[in-house]
Design a protein around this motif. Structure first.
Motif, PDB file in Angstrom:
ATOM      1  N   MET A   1      10.442   1.797  -9.166  1.00  0.00           N
ATOM      2  CA  MET A   1       9.282   1.758  -8.279  1.00  0.00           C
ATOM      3  C   MET A   1       9.106   3.076  -7.527  1.00  0.00           C
ATOM      4  SD  MET A   1       8.123  -1.316  -8.660  1.00  0.00           S
ATOM      5  CE  MET A   1       8.843  -2.320  -9.988  1.00  0.00           C
ATOM      6  N   GLU A   2       7.842   3.440  -7.326  1.00  0.00           N
ATOM      7  CA  GLU A   2       7.489   4.523  -6.416  1.00  0.00           C
ATOM      8  C   GLU A   2       7.191   3.886  -5.059  1.00  0.00           C
ATOM      9  OE1 GLU A   2       4.222   6.787  -7.834  1.00  0.00           O
ATOM     10  OE2 GLU A   2       5.159   7.288  -9.753  1.00  0.00           O
ATOM     11  N   ILE A   3       7.976   4.213  -4.054  1.00  0.00           N
ATOM     12  CA  ILE A   3       7.773   3.689  -2.708  1.00  0.00           C
ATOM     13  C   ILE A   3       7.188   4.824  -1.869  1.00  0.00           C
ATOM     14  CG2 ILE A   3       8.842   2.548  -0.736  1.00  0.00           C
ATOM     15  CD1 ILE A   3      11.076   1.629  -2.584  1.00  0.00           C
ATOM     16  N   ARG A   4       5.911   4.685  -1.522  1.00  0.00           N
ATOM     17  CA  ARG A   4       5.172   5.770  -0.870  1.00  0.00           C
ATOM     18  C   ARG A   4       4.771   5.368   0.548  1.00  0.00           C
ATOM     19  NH1 ARG A   4       2.135   9.962  -3.014  1.00  0.00           N
ATOM     20  NH2 ARG A   4       2.536   9.111  -5.088  1.00  0.00           N
ATOM     21  N   ALA A   5       5.039   6.235   1.519  1.00  0.00           N
ATOM     22  CA  ALA A   5       4.624   5.986   2.899  1.00  0.00           C
ATOM     23  C   ALA A   5       3.118   6.170   3.014  1.00  0.00           C
ATOM     24  CB  ALA A   5       5.340   6.944   3.847  1.00  0.00           C
ATOM     25  N   VAL A   6       2.438   5.140   3.535  1.00  0.00           N
ATOM     26  CA  VAL A   6       0.986   5.213   3.720  1.00  0.00           C
ATOM     27  C   VAL A   6       0.604   5.171   5.198  1.00  0.00           C
ATOM     28  CG1 VAL A   6       0.432   4.242   1.464  1.00  0.00           C
ATOM     29  CG2 VAL A   6       0.787   2.700   3.406  1.00  0.00           C
ATOM     30  N   ALA A   7       1.520   4.778   6.053  1.00  0.00           N
ATOM     31  CA  ALA A   7       1.322   4.754   7.501  1.00  0.00           C
ATOM     32  C   ALA A   7       2.694   4.629   8.130  1.00  0.00           C
ATOM     33  CB  ALA A   7       0.407   3.596   7.923  1.00  0.00           C
ATOM     34  N   LEU A   8       2.739   4.625   9.445  1.00  0.00           N
ATOM     35  CA  LEU A   8       4.018   4.531  10.138  1.00  0.00           C
ATOM     36  C   LEU A   8       4.699   3.204   9.808  1.00  0.00           C
ATOM     37  CD1 LEU A   8       5.889   5.891  12.205  1.00  0.00           C
ATOM     38  CD2 LEU A   8       4.677   4.631  13.997  1.00  0.00           C
ATOM     39  N   SER A   9       5.907   3.279   9.206  1.00  0.00           N
ATOM     40  CA  SER A   9       6.698   2.095   8.816  1.00  0.00           C
ATOM     41  C   SER A   9       5.972   1.219   7.807  1.00  0.00           C
ATOM     42  CB  SER A   9       7.069   1.259  10.051  1.00  0.00           C
ATOM     43  OG  SER A   9       7.799   2.022  10.982  1.00  0.00           O
ATOM     44  N   THR A  10       5.019   1.773   7.082  1.00  0.00           N
ATOM     45  CA  THR A  10       4.248   1.013   6.100  1.00  0.00           C
ATOM     46  C   THR A  10       4.261   1.753   4.768  1.00  0.00           C
ATOM     47  OG1 THR A  10       2.798   0.198   7.855  1.00  0.00           O
ATOM     48  CG2 THR A  10       2.019  -0.062   5.605  1.00  0.00           C
ATOM     49  N   VAL A  11       4.478   1.010   3.673  1.00  0.00           N
ATOM     50  CA  VAL A  11       4.600   1.632   2.359  1.00  0.00           C
ATOM     51  C   VAL A  11       3.733   0.913   1.331  1.00  0.00           C
ATOM     52  CG1 VAL A  11       6.960   2.422   2.796  1.00  0.00           C
ATOM     53  CG2 VAL A  11       6.585   0.189   1.715  1.00  0.00           C
ATOM     54  N   ALA A  12       3.432   1.644   0.266  1.00  0.00           N
ATOM     55  CA  ALA A  12       2.838   1.069  -0.937  1.00  0.00           C
ATOM     56  C   ALA A  12       3.887   1.187  -2.036  1.00  0.00           C
ATOM     57  CB  ALA A  12       1.560   1.804  -1.323  1.00  0.00           C
ATOM     58  N   ILE A  13       3.999   0.154  -2.861  1.00  0.00           N
ATOM     59  CA  ILE A  13       4.999   0.113  -3.924  1.00  0.00           C
ATOM     60  C   ILE A  13       4.279   0.057  -5.264  1.00  0.00           C
ATOM     61  CG2 ILE A  13       6.954  -1.175  -4.871  1.00  0.00           C
ATOM     62  CD1 ILE A  13       7.397  -2.324  -2.042  1.00  0.00           C
ATOM     63  N   LYS A  14       4.580   0.999  -6.148  1.00  0.00           N
ATOM     64  CA  LYS A  14       3.897   1.064  -7.451  1.00  0.00           C
ATOM     65  C   LYS A  14       4.919   1.191  -8.567  1.00  0.00           C
ATOM     66  CE  LYS A  14       1.608   4.793  -8.698  1.00  0.00           C
ATOM     67  NZ  LYS A  14       0.553   5.836  -8.825  1.00  0.00           N
ATOM     68  N   GLY A  15       4.710   0.446  -9.634  1.00  0.00           N
ATOM     69  CA  GLY A  15       5.587   0.543 -10.785  1.00  0.00           C
ATOM     70  C   GLY A  15       5.441   1.885 -11.474  1.00  0.00           C
ATOM     71  N   GLU A  16       6.552   2.584 -11.693  1.00  0.00           N
ATOM     72  CA  GLU A  16       6.493   3.916 -12.288  1.00  0.00           C
ATOM     73  C   GLU A  16       6.040   3.857 -13.742  1.00  0.00           C
ATOM     74  OE1 GLU A  16       7.580   7.717 -13.963  1.00  0.00           O
ATOM     75  OE2 GLU A  16       8.403   5.779 -14.569  1.00  0.00           O
ATOM     76  N   ARG A  17       6.427   2.816 -14.473  1.00  0.00           N
ATOM     77  CA  ARG A  17       6.038   2.691 -15.878  1.00  0.00           C
ATOM     78  C   ARG A  17       4.677   1.990 -16.036  1.00  0.00           C
ATOM     79  NH1 ARG A  17       8.521   2.491 -20.885  1.00  0.00           N
ATOM     80  NH2 ARG A  17       9.656   4.292 -20.062  1.00  0.00           N
ATOM     81  N   SER A  18       4.475   0.900 -15.280  1.00  0.00           N
ATOM     82  CA  SER A  18       3.225   0.137 -15.415  1.00  0.00           C
ATOM     83  C   SER A  18       2.053   0.812 -14.703  1.00  0.00           C
ATOM     84  CB  SER A  18       3.408  -1.269 -14.853  1.00  0.00           C
ATOM     85  OG  SER A  18       3.647  -1.227 -13.452  1.00  0.00           O
ATOM     86  N   VAL A  19       2.325   1.686 -13.740  1.00  0.00           N
ATOM     87  CA  VAL A  19       1.302   2.360 -12.916  1.00  0.00           C
ATOM     88  C   VAL A  19       0.432   1.318 -12.211  1.00  0.00           C
ATOM     89  CG1 VAL A  19      -0.275   4.328 -12.850  1.00  0.00           C
ATOM     90  CG2 VAL A  19       1.275   4.065 -14.784  1.00  0.00           C
ATOM     91  N   LEU A  20       1.031   0.210 -11.787  1.00  0.00           N
ATOM     92  CA  LEU A  20       0.327  -0.846 -11.060  1.00  0.00           C
ATOM     93  C   LEU A  20       0.958  -1.006  -9.673  1.00  0.00           C
ATOM     94  CD1 LEU A  20       0.003  -3.580 -13.859  1.00  0.00           C
ATOM     95  CD2 LEU A  20      -1.728  -1.926 -13.129  1.00  0.00           C
ATOM     96  N   TYR A  21       0.103  -1.289  -8.698  1.00  0.00           N
ATOM     97  CA  TYR A  21       0.576  -1.489  -7.329  1.00  0.00           C
ATOM     98  C   TYR A  21       1.068  -2.925  -7.136  1.00  0.00           C
ATOM     99  CZ  TYR A  21      -1.620   2.941  -6.075  1.00  0.00           C
ATOM    100  OH  TYR A  21      -1.963   4.263  -5.995  1.00  0.00           O
ATOM    101  N   LEU A  22       2.149  -3.055  -6.397  1.00  0.00           N
ATOM    102  CA  LEU A  22       2.640  -4.377  -6.034  1.00  0.00           C
ATOM    103  C   LEU A  22       1.744  -4.932  -4.929  1.00  0.00           C
ATOM    104  CD1 LEU A  22       4.975  -6.466  -6.435  1.00  0.00           C
ATOM    105  CD2 LEU A  22       6.071  -5.377  -4.450  1.00  0.00           C
TER     106      LEU A  22
END
Length: 219
Positions: free
Chosen positions: A83-104
């Motif tokens: 998974m790609e775990i990306r910070a989008v705000a303070l203490s908030t993340v978006a999680i995306k599958g590296e192979r599927s390229v889909l957001y959780l």
């Protein structure tokens, strides 16, 4: 003797100087995305496998997002569990599958699914780092944590605290990015290269120590 207008000008200058000094000593306010975005360093991204375990360790697995959007639990690490775990705000993340390229993302019933379009309401989660090293990811909209529990489990445990399979340990990948034979061929011998005499690690030993197991080291 100074005139009244001159004394007023001096007093005004002193007040302005005091206000400037007070503002200079005040800490800078960061945006909600954190200092890495405020200073233009780019968004913080971690590549991790999210490991979870059931009560008393009876079940354990890795969160996985398939290319068709299905989300399930795999017994071992795989390309679809990275998974790609990306910070989008303070203490908030978006999680995306590296192979599927889909957001959780989370549905109204708490069920997880992979979506190609990011939604700040359904696909952003507050990251709570717990003292035991595990993380919990909360949906503000649905008031539920990310969990790989079944629909029946979610219903039973909704008012009892944490749902089963909702505590995740972000782990480094142990899957080789290249075939073993290529990696072995490309791996340099310890003393094949000249020493880096101006380095704190002239033999390159620090890069050969392997994966540090402490989960808090990689947060």
């Amino acid at each position: 003797m100074r005139s009244a207008p001159s004394r007023c000008a001096v007093a005004r200058a002193l007040v302005l100087a005091g206000l400037w000094l007070a503002a200079a000593g005040r800490p800078l306010a960061f945006s909600d995305a954190g200092p890495h975005v405020h200073y233009g360093w780019g968004e913080s991204v971690r590549l991790r496998h999210l490991y979870t375990a059931g009560p008393q360790g009876l079940s354990s697995c890795f969160l996985r997002i398939h290319s068709d959007g299905a989300v399930d639990c795999a017994p071992g690490q795989s390309a679809h569990s990275l998974m790609e775990i990306r910070a989008v705000a303070l203490s908030t993340v978006a999680i995306k599958g590296e192979r599927s390229v889909l957001y959780l993302c989370m549905g109204a019933d708490g069920k997880m699914q992979g979506l190609s379009q990011y939604s700040a309401e359904d696909c952003a989660f507050e990251e709570e780092i717990r003292p035991d090293g595990y993380n919990v990811y909360w949906s503000k909209k649905h008031h539920l944590p990310v969990s790989l529990s079944s629909a029946r489990q979610r219903q039973l445990f909704k008012s009892r605290g944490f749902l089963p399979l909702s505590h995740f340990l972000p782990m480094l990948s142990t899957i080789p990015t290249e075939p073993d034979e290529i990696q072995d061929h490309l791996k340099p011998d310890l003393f094949a290269l000249p020493l880096k005499t101006d380095s704190m690690d002239p033999f390159g030993l620090a890069t050969k120590l392997g994966v540090v197991k402490s989960p808090s080291f990689y947060k």
